[in-house]
Motif scaffolding. Structure first.
Motif, PDB file in Angstrom:
ATOM      1  N   UNK A 106       0.830  -1.209   0.000  1.00 22.09           N
ATOM      2  CA  UNK A 106       0.000   0.000   0.000  1.00 22.09           C
ATOM      3  C   UNK A 106       0.863   1.257   0.000  1.00 22.09           C
ATOM      4  N   UNK A 107       1.983   1.232   0.721  1.00 25.01           N
ATOM      5  CA  UNK A 107       2.891   2.382   0.700  1.00 25.01           C
ATOM      6  C   UNK A 107       3.474   2.553  -0.701  1.00 25.01           C
ATOM      7  N   UNK A 108       3.890   1.460  -1.327  1.00 29.97           N
ATOM      8  CA  UNK A 108       4.427   1.528  -2.689  1.00 29.97           C
ATOM      9  C   UNK A 108       3.388   2.089  -3.654  1.00 29.97           C
ATOM     10  N   UNK A 109       2.151   1.611  -3.530  1.00 27.92           N
ATOM     11  CA  UNK A 109       1.090   2.117  -4.390  1.00 27.92           C
ATOM     12  C   UNK A 109       0.828   3.590  -4.159  1.00 27.92           C
ATOM     13  N   UNK A 110       0.824   3.995  -2.895  1.00 27.58           N
ATOM     14  CA  UNK A 110       0.578   5.404  -2.572  1.00 27.58           C
ATOM     15  C   UNK A 110       1.677   6.302  -3.133  1.00 27.58           C
ATOM     16  N   UNK A 111       2.919   5.811  -3.126  1.00 25.14           N
ATOM     17  CA  UNK A 111       4.036   6.606  -3.635  1.00 25.14           C
ATOM     18  C   UNK A 111       4.166   6.533  -5.154  1.00 25.14           C
ATOM     19  N   UNK A 112       3.343   5.709  -5.810  1.00 26.07           N
ATOM     20  CA  UNK A 112       3.379   5.519  -7.273  1.00 26.07           C
ATOM     21  C   UNK A 112       4.685   4.862  -7.706  1.00 26.07           C
ATOM     22  N   UNK A 113       5.019   3.751  -7.053  1.00 25.45           N
ATOM     23  CA  UNK A 113       6.229   3.020  -7.390  1.00 25.45           C
ATOM     24  C   UNK A 113       6.140   2.448  -8.796  1.00 25.45           C
ATOM     25  N   UNK A 114       7.297   2.188  -9.388  1.00 29.00           N
ATOM     26  CA  UNK A 114       7.371   1.633 -10.735  1.00 29.00           C
ATOM     27  C   UNK A 114       6.817   0.216 -10.769  1.00 29.00           C
ATOM     28  N   UNK A 115       6.546  -0.269 -11.978  1.00 28.53           N
ATOM     29  CA  UNK A 115       6.074  -1.643 -12.127  1.00 28.53           C
ATOM     30  C   UNK A 115       7.031  -2.633 -11.482  1.00 28.53           C
ATOM     31  N   UNK A 116       8.331  -2.438 -11.688  1.00 28.37           N
ATOM     32  CA  UNK A 116       9.314  -3.367 -11.134  1.00 28.37           C
ATOM     33  C   UNK A 116       9.242  -3.415  -9.618  1.00 28.37           C
ATOM     34  N   UNK A 117       8.966  -2.270  -8.983  1.00 30.64           N
ATOM     35  CA  UNK A 117       8.895  -2.236  -7.531  1.00 30.64           C
ATOM     36  C   UNK A 117       7.506  -2.559  -6.998  1.00 30.64           C
ATOM     37  N   UNK A 118       6.515  -2.714  -7.881  1.00 29.91           N
ATOM     38  CA  UNK A 118       5.176  -3.088  -7.443  1.00 29.91           C
ATOM     39  C   UNK A 118       4.967  -4.604  -7.421  1.00 29.91           C
ATOM     40  N   UNK A 124       8.869  19.143  -0.484  1.00 32.48           N
ATOM     41  CA  UNK A 124       8.207  18.480  -1.601  1.00 32.48           C
ATOM     42  C   UNK A 124       7.656  17.120  -1.173  1.00 32.48           C
ATOM     43  N   UNK A 125       8.419  16.405  -0.369  1.00 33.11           N
ATOM     44  CA  UNK A 125       7.988  15.114   0.165  1.00 33.11           C
ATOM     45  C   UNK A 125       6.744  15.285   1.021  1.00 33.11           C
ATOM     46  N   UNK A 126       6.775  16.264   1.922  1.00 35.00           N
ATOM     47  CA  UNK A 126       5.625  16.506   2.800  1.00 35.00           C
ATOM     48  C   UNK A 126       4.389  16.928   2.014  1.00 35.00           C
ATOM     49  N   UNK A 127       4.596  17.757   0.988  1.00 35.79           N
ATOM     50  CA  UNK A 127       3.473  18.191   0.169  1.00 35.79           C
ATOM     51  C   UNK A 127       2.799  17.008  -0.516  1.00 35.79           C
ATOM     52  N   UNK A 128       3.599  16.060  -1.005  1.00 38.25           N
ATOM     53  CA  UNK A 128       3.026  14.873  -1.639  1.00 38.25           C
ATOM     54  C   UNK A 128       2.255  14.039  -0.612  1.00 38.25           C
ATOM     55  N   UNK A 129       2.830  13.875   0.586  1.00 41.25           N
ATOM     56  CA  UNK A 129       2.159  13.079   1.608  1.00 41.25           C
ATOM     57  C   UNK A 129       0.848  13.704   2.056  1.00 41.25           C
ATOM     58  N   UNK A 130       0.795  15.044   2.068  1.00 47.15           N
ATOM     59  CA  UNK A 130      -0.415  15.716   2.545  1.00 47.15           C
ATOM     60  C   UNK A 130      -1.660  15.239   1.805  1.00 47.15           C
TER      61      UNK A 130
END
Length: 468
Positions: free
Chosen positions: A387-399, A449-455
């Protein structure tokens, strides 16, 4: 895997009825440049590179290839892990395998709240015992022979996290000197786990190697924090957030997912027939097949064969069947956690509160509002990592489905110019993002930038937004 809660199954049933390794810090190629394994689906973007992938063991970070961020100092590390190797949740009809977990015992002792605390009970070992008459007297197919409960951490799983803890010690104690060699202040380490044994034991194993040689005195004990199951935030908790059921129903009932199930229907029918299982849970999702097959494969146990009138036949599940079932599981989770139009909202309610925990820990440190631990360990599940990977929009290889002992390191660095950046290392390499969604370079992402994405991923009122 946090499988098969009644509420989750109800969501799957509803959906069905609606329609039905790189070196550390190395950069992975984007999915479009990878050699693709084509899934038998009409959805072109699901071309995953699973060369070198194994569900049985995640890659570890390596001190040999680990590089500190240039012109910066490390200030905080947050580690999210999947538990190690475990037994299956699925006990098959005509089950005849034996699983042994004799080496995974939980040592406990109690103490009163005196100062100084003192041991008042002596120590005890909690041991799972499976009666030898398990296959008789009406208890057949309830659990297998041996000494393992369902979903229990095995000796292999314990060893995986001992090795991971040793690798982290090599990096953060020996190489970078970020952590002290001896733990004299347990408040500098924060340890949280879900209430389930395998995550507790995995975290204990990891910390036992990160800081070996600690004694059993209660003053030296690392606090093990848990949330009550009813309000756990480290996995998609449909009991705490009923709104998730509606999203699951819509995602699994979508035309794309139903077409995927139809495309893979012949293989699903073949495997379920050999396993001797039936029901909506076996026709609406591939998660059960991953659970039924992969733990057996990881232990080199014979793959199941069809049984007729109690007699085993030569019609058996093949290695290719297992590989495709694993691919189908990765497809399913990627579509659910990252790519369906509702995935963003689903992620917000499923993992957003936990992401807020990580964010707030960093904020407390940077702002000086409260003393934050230098090292935090969160021991959880594959669904937590996914779910964390999905939320961060990880690549196919990392999904691809998170392997046993998957590890995600969130490092907070302070650059010489005073600015903070976040680096995310997943299973030994910098986490890569999906093509078209590269919202930051996770080898050095500016904290603002990281915090803005998490918000955008954190609910403002989770109780209200989770209500149906």
């Amino acid at each position: 895997m946090h499988l098969f809660s009644p509420i989750f199954l109800a969501s799957i049933y509803a959906a069905a009825s609606t329609a039905a390794a790189s070196p550390l810090l190395g950069q992975r190629d984007s999915p479009s440049n990878e050699t693709s394994t084509t899934y038998n689906t009409p959805v072109s973007q699901y071309n995953f590179n699973d060369a070198g992938y194994t569900y049985c063991q995640a890659n570890y970070p390596s001190s040999k290839s680990y590089s500190p961020l240039p012109n910066a100092s490390l200030e905080m590390v947050q580690v999210v892990v999947r538990h190690g190797d475990r037994t299956s949740y699925t006990v098959l009809p005509n089950e005849n395998e034996t699983w042994t977990c004799d080496g995974v015992e939980e040592d406990t002792y109690l103490h009163e709240t005196d100062k100084p605390p003192r041991n008042t009970t002596g120590s005890f070992k909690q041991v799972i015992e499976i009666p030898k008459w398990n296959s008789k007297y009406g208890f057949s197919n309830k659990v297998w022979a041996g000494s393992c409960d369902i979903g229990e951490l095995t000796d292999i799983g314990k060893s995986q996290h001992r090795k991971l803890g040793g690798q982290l010690r090599d990096i953060y104690v020996r190489k970078t000197h970020f952590l002290p060699p001896t733990l004299t202040d347990t408040s500098s380490v924060y340890f949280r786990t879900t209430h389930i044994w395998r995550t507790k034991n995995s975290g204990e194993s990891l910390l036992g190697s990160l800081y070996p040689g600690r004694n059993t005195d209660s003053n030296d004990a690392i606090p093990m924090h848990t949330y009550p199951e009813s309000i756990e935030t480290m996995y998609e908790n449909t009991a705490a957030c009923p709104k998730l059921n509606s999203y699951v129903s819509q995602i699994y009932g979508s035309a794309t997912f139903q077409q995927f199930l139809k495309d893979q229907g012949p293989l699903m029918s073949r495997i379920s027939g050999i396993l001797g299982v039936s029901g909506s849970v076996w026709t609406a999702s591939w998660s059960g097949y991953v659970d039924a097959l992969l733990p057996r494969k990881c232990h080199a146990k014979p793959l199941p064969c069809r049984s007729v009138n109690g007699t085993k036949t030569d019609d058996c599940i093949t290695e290719d069947d297992v590989k495709q079932a694993m691919r189908n599981g990765s497809f399913e989770w990627t579509y659910k956690f990252r790519d369906h139009p509702l995935s963003g909202e689903y992620m917000r309610l499923a993992i957003g509160s936990f992401l807020a925990t990580l964010r707030d820990q960093i904020h407390d440190h940077v702002s000086g509002a409260a003393k934050a631990p230098k090292f935090s360990l969160y021991s959880a599940h594959d669904s937590t990592v996914a779910t964390i990977l999905g939320a961060l929009k990880a690549s196919n290889a990392d999904m691809l489905w998170p392997p046993y002992a998957s590890n995600m390191l969130f490092e907070l660095w302070k650059k010489n110019d005073g600015n903070h950046v976040v680096r995310i290392i997943y299973n030994g390499h910098i986490l890569q993002l999906q093509d078209g969604f590269k919202w930051c370079d996770l080898s050095s992402c500016p904290l603002d930038k990281f915090n803005k994405y998490l918000e955008a991923l954190i609910p403002t009122d989770v109780a209200a937004q989770c209500a149906i």
